[in-house]
Motif scaffolding. Structure first.
Motif, PDB file in Angstrom:
ATOM      1  N   LEU A   6       0.848  -1.198   0.000  1.00  0.00           N
ATOM      2  CA  LEU A   6       0.000   0.000   0.000  1.00  0.00           C
ATOM      3  C   LEU A   6       0.890   1.258   0.000  1.00  0.00           C
ATOM      4  O   LEU A   6       0.664   2.204  -0.771  1.00  0.00           O
ATOM      5  CB  LEU A   6      -0.867  -0.041   1.263  1.00  0.00           C
ATOM      6  CG  LEU A   6      -2.189   0.687   1.293  1.00  0.00           C
ATOM      7  CD1 LEU A   6      -3.072   0.300   0.127  1.00  0.00           C
ATOM      8  CD2 LEU A   6      -2.899   0.393   2.619  1.00  0.00           C
ATOM      9  N   THR A   7       1.899   1.222   0.855  1.00  0.00           N
ATOM     10  CA  THR A   7       2.817   2.361   0.968  1.00  0.00           C
ATOM     11  C   THR A   7       3.530   2.619  -0.356  1.00  0.00           C
ATOM     12  O   THR A   7       3.766   3.781  -0.728  1.00  0.00           O
ATOM     13  CB  THR A   7       3.838   2.085   2.099  1.00  0.00           C
ATOM     14  OG1 THR A   7       3.113   1.806   3.299  1.00  0.00           O
ATOM     15  CG2 THR A   7       4.748   3.288   2.327  1.00  0.00           C
ATOM     16  N   ALA A   8       3.840   1.541  -1.057  1.00  0.00           N
ATOM     17  CA  ALA A   8       4.548   1.675  -2.341  1.00  0.00           C
ATOM     18  C   ALA A   8       3.679   2.364  -3.390  1.00  0.00           C
ATOM     19  O   ALA A   8       4.203   2.851  -4.409  1.00  0.00           O
ATOM     20  CB  ALA A   8       4.998   0.308  -2.831  1.00  0.00           C
ATOM     21  N   LEU A   9       2.362   2.406  -3.169  1.00  0.00           N
ATOM     22  CA  LEU A   9       1.464   3.073  -4.122  1.00  0.00           C
ATOM     23  C   LEU A   9       1.444   4.598  -3.931  1.00  0.00           C
ATOM     24  O   LEU A   9       0.892   5.317  -4.761  1.00  0.00           O
ATOM     25  CB  LEU A   9       0.040   2.524  -3.979  1.00  0.00           C
ATOM     26  CG  LEU A   9      -0.170   1.094  -4.466  1.00  0.00           C
ATOM     27  CD1 LEU A   9      -1.556   0.587  -4.090  1.00  0.00           C
ATOM     28  CD2 LEU A   9       0.028   1.013  -5.989  1.00  0.00           C
ATOM     29  N   VAL A  10       2.007   5.072  -2.818  1.00  0.00           N
ATOM     30  CA  VAL A  10       2.089   6.531  -2.591  1.00  0.00           C
ATOM     31  C   VAL A  10       3.337   7.050  -3.298  1.00  0.00           C
ATOM     32  O   VAL A  10       4.434   6.529  -3.108  1.00  0.00           O
ATOM     33  CB  VAL A  10       2.149   6.852  -1.077  1.00  0.00           C
ATOM     34  CG1 VAL A  10       2.305   8.352  -0.849  1.00  0.00           C
ATOM     35  CG2 VAL A  10       0.903   6.328  -0.369  1.00  0.00           C
ATOM     36  N   ARG A  11       3.147   8.084  -4.103  1.00  0.00           N
ATOM     37  CA  ARG A  11       4.263   8.649  -4.879  1.00  0.00           C
ATOM     38  C   ARG A  11       4.875   9.815  -4.093  1.00  0.00           C
ATOM     39  O   ARG A  11       4.137  10.604  -3.490  1.00  0.00           O
ATOM     40  CB  ARG A  11       3.691   9.136  -6.214  1.00  0.00           C
ATOM     41  CG  ARG A  11       4.658   9.833  -7.125  1.00  0.00           C
ATOM     42  CD  ARG A  11       4.049  10.031  -8.491  1.00  0.00           C
ATOM     43  NE  ARG A  11       2.873  10.915  -8.486  1.00  0.00           N
ATOM     44  CZ  ARG A  11       2.372  11.484  -9.578  1.00  0.00           C
ATOM     45  NH1 ARG A  11       2.913  11.239 -10.764  1.00  0.00           N
ATOM     46  NH2 ARG A  11       1.316  12.272  -9.503  1.00  0.00           N
TER      47      ARG A  11
END
Ligand SMILES: O=P(O)(O)OC[C@H]1O[C@H](OP(=O)(O)OP(=O)(O)O)[C@H](O)[C@@H]1O
Ligand SMILES: Nc1ncnc2[nH]cnc12
Length: 178
Positions: A6-11
Motif C-alpha cells: 500500500l505504501t509503495a502506491l504513494v508517490r
C-alpha cells in the motif's frame, strides 16, 4: 495487500509545493482500485469499533477518504472546509500549516453537541490542521474519538502533538523525513 505494498502506491514528489518538501502524493494510491479498497478497509477496521456518530473530513484530500469511510460504516460525512467555501452559517478557527496559514470552517449545527466523531485526513505532518479541526469540533461540544490518517510523517511530530491534546490518533502508513 500488505501495508508495504500500500505504501509503495504513494508517490513522493520532491520540492513540491516548495523546496525542501517531500510531497507524499496519494493520488497514485487512490487510482489503484485494490489499493483504495485496502486503505479504506484498514481505516474502517480501526474506526468501526469506536462506533462514531459522524465522520468529519478536512478539505480537500481528507474529503476523499472521509467520505469513503463514512460510506463503509454507514455514517454521515461532515466537511471541514477552508475559509469562505461553505454557503451556510459557519463557525471557524485559524491555524498554521507546514507551508502557510489558513482558516478552517464548519457549518454551524452540523456537528451536534455531544456528537461522537472520527476526524479523517489523508496525511498528518506538523499536525496544525488536525489540531485546529479537533479544537473546532470540541468547541462545538463534540467528542473527538480519534483523528485517523492514511499517512503519517512521524518526524514532524504531529500525532504526538494531538495525543498531548488528548486526541487519540492512528495512521495506516508512515514515511520517515519530511
Ligand atoms: O499536519 P499539517 O502540517 O497541518 O499538514 C497536513 C495537511 O496538509 C495537507 O492539506 P493542504 O492544506 O495542503 O490542503 P489540500 O488537502 O487542499 O491539498 C493535508 O491534506 C493535511 O490536511
Ligand atoms: N509532505 C507532505 N506531503 C503531502 N501533503 C502534505 N501536507 C503537509 N505536508 C505534506
Amino acid at each position: 495487500m500488505s501495508i508495504d505494498s500500500l505504501t509503495a502506491l504513494v508517490r513522493t514528489i520532491p520540492d513540491f509545493p516548495k523546496p525542501g518538501i517531500q510531497f507524499r502524493d496519494i493520488t497514485t494510491l487512490l487510482a489503484d482500485g485494490a489499493g483504495l479498497r485496502e486503505l479504506v478497509d484498514h481505516m474502517a477496521a480501526i474506526a468501526r469499533p469506536l462506533d462514531p456518530d459522524l465522520i468529519v473530513g478536512v478539505e480537500a484530500r481528507g474529503f476523499i477518504l472521509a467520505a469513503a469511510l463514512a460510506h463503509a460504516l454507514g455514517k454521515g460525512f461532515v466537511p471541514v472546509r477552508k475559509a469562505g467555501k461553505l454557503p451556510g452559517c459557519t463557525v471557524g478557527i485559524d491555524y498554521v500549516l507546514e507551508y502557510g496559514a489558513d482558516r478552517l470552517e464548519l457549518h454551524e449545527g452540523q456537528v451536534p453537541q455531544g456528537a461522537r466523531v472520527v476526524l479523517v485526513d489523508d496525511l498528518i505532518a506538523t499536525g496544525g490542521t488536525a489540531r485546529a479541526a479537533a479544537q473546532l469540533l470540541r468547541e462545538q461540544g463534540a467528542s473527538v474519538l480519534m483523528a485517523l490518517f492514511a499517512v503519517d510523517l512521524p518526524d514532524l511530530g504531529g500525532r504526538q502533538t494531538l495525543e498531548e491534546d488528548g486526541v487519540a490518533t492512528a495512521s495506516i502508513m508512515a514515511f520517515a523525513g519530511h
